[in-house]
Write a protein that holds these residues in place. Structure first.
Motif, PDB file in Angstrom:
ATOM      1  N   ASP A   1       4.658  -6.095   9.093  1.00 48.09           N
ATOM      2  CA  ASP A   1       4.055  -4.991   9.252  1.00 48.09           C
ATOM      3  C   ASP A   1       2.972  -5.135  10.295  1.00 48.09           C
ATOM      4  O   ASP A   1       2.104  -5.672   9.938  1.00 48.09           O
ATOM      5  CB  ASP A   1       3.610  -4.437   7.887  1.00 48.09           C
ATOM      6  CG  ASP A   1       3.066  -2.765   8.043  1.00 48.09           C
ATOM      7  OD1 ASP A   1       2.411  -2.526   8.988  1.00 48.09           O
ATOM      8  OD2 ASP A   1       3.068  -2.070   7.024  1.00 48.09           O
TER       9      ASP A   1
ATOM     10  N   VAL B   1       6.736  -8.830   5.505  1.00 44.55           N
ATOM     11  CA  VAL B   1       7.879  -8.034   4.709  1.00 44.55           C
ATOM     12  C   VAL B   1       9.193  -8.590   4.344  1.00 44.55           C
ATOM     13  O   VAL B   1       9.863  -8.229   3.694  1.00 44.55           O
ATOM     14  CB  VAL B   1       8.076  -6.513   5.276  1.00 44.55           C
ATOM     15  CG1 VAL B   1       6.855  -5.709   5.355  1.00 44.55           C
ATOM     16  CG2 VAL B   1       8.534  -6.733   6.906  1.00 44.55           C
TER      17      VAL B   1
ATOM     18  N   SER C   1      10.892  -5.845   1.211  1.00 46.68           N
ATOM     19  CA  SER C   1      11.053  -4.482   1.917  1.00 46.68           C
ATOM     20  C   SER C   1      12.578  -4.353   1.659  1.00 46.68           C
ATOM     21  O   SER C   1      13.582  -4.919   2.017  1.00 46.68           O
ATOM     22  CB  SER C   1      10.741  -4.409   3.235  1.00 46.68           C
ATOM     23  OG  SER C   1      11.482  -3.332   3.816  1.00 46.68           O
TER      24      SER C   1
ATOM     25  N   GLN D   1       6.473  -3.011  13.804  1.00 39.76           N
ATOM     26  CA  GLN D   1       6.531  -4.354  13.223  1.00 39.76           C
ATOM     27  C   GLN D   1       6.569  -5.505  14.243  1.00 39.76           C
ATOM     28  O   GLN D   1       6.809  -5.117  15.288  1.00 39.76           O
ATOM     29  CB  GLN D   1       8.077  -4.453  12.363  1.00 39.76           C
ATOM     30  CG  GLN D   1       8.240  -3.590  11.323  1.00 39.76           C
ATOM     31  CD  GLN D   1       9.621  -4.039  10.334  1.00 39.76           C
ATOM     32  OE1 GLN D   1      10.365  -4.367  11.282  1.00 39.76           O
ATOM     33  NE2 GLN D   1       9.601  -3.573   9.317  1.00 39.76           N
TER      34      GLN D   1
END
Length: 123
Positions: free
Chosen positions: A101, A18, A37, A79
């Motif tokens: 993730d 991400v 993200s 995460q």
């Protein structure tokens, strides 16, 4: 495409990625960043993880361990964050940072891919 851009693109190609950055831990500044993200501020992550790297290196020195850090793994409930200090003499003082993730990440594969990316990156 620069070597740095390619490395960041390859880091973002790792399953679950991400956010990715190459950070100078002397200054805390990110030399390059790429993220998917909005929730992850890579500037803040770069500065904060600089403190983590410095603290760990200081501790290893104080313990007089003749060891290099391969990576630092921070496991959150949703995460994984991997910090990989670059060991090449030319790139000393830099680290790779990858946020993933957890539900889509393969930790062993990610660590392997990061090692390869580090070896190919010349800053």
């Amino acid at each position: 495409m620069s070597n740095m851009d390619l490395a960041l693109k390859n880091m973002m190609g790792i399953d679950g990625a991400v956010g990715a950055a190459v950070v100078d831990y002397n200054s805390g500044m990110a030399l390059g960043m790429l993220g998917s993200s909005k929730a992850l501020d890579l500037q803040i992550a770069a500065a904060g993880n600089t403190e983590v790297v410095r603290a760990k290196m200081r501790t290893i020195e104080q313990l007089q361990l003749n060891e290099d850090i391969e990576d630092i793994l921070i496991t959150l409930s949703g995460q994984y964050h991997i910090i990989r200090p670059m060991s090449d003499r030319k790139s000393k003082g830099l680290f790779l940072y990858l946020a993933m993730d957890r539900s889509r990440a393969n930790l062993a594969m990610a660590r392997h891919r990061l090692k390869t990316i580090e070896e190919d990156l010349e800053v």
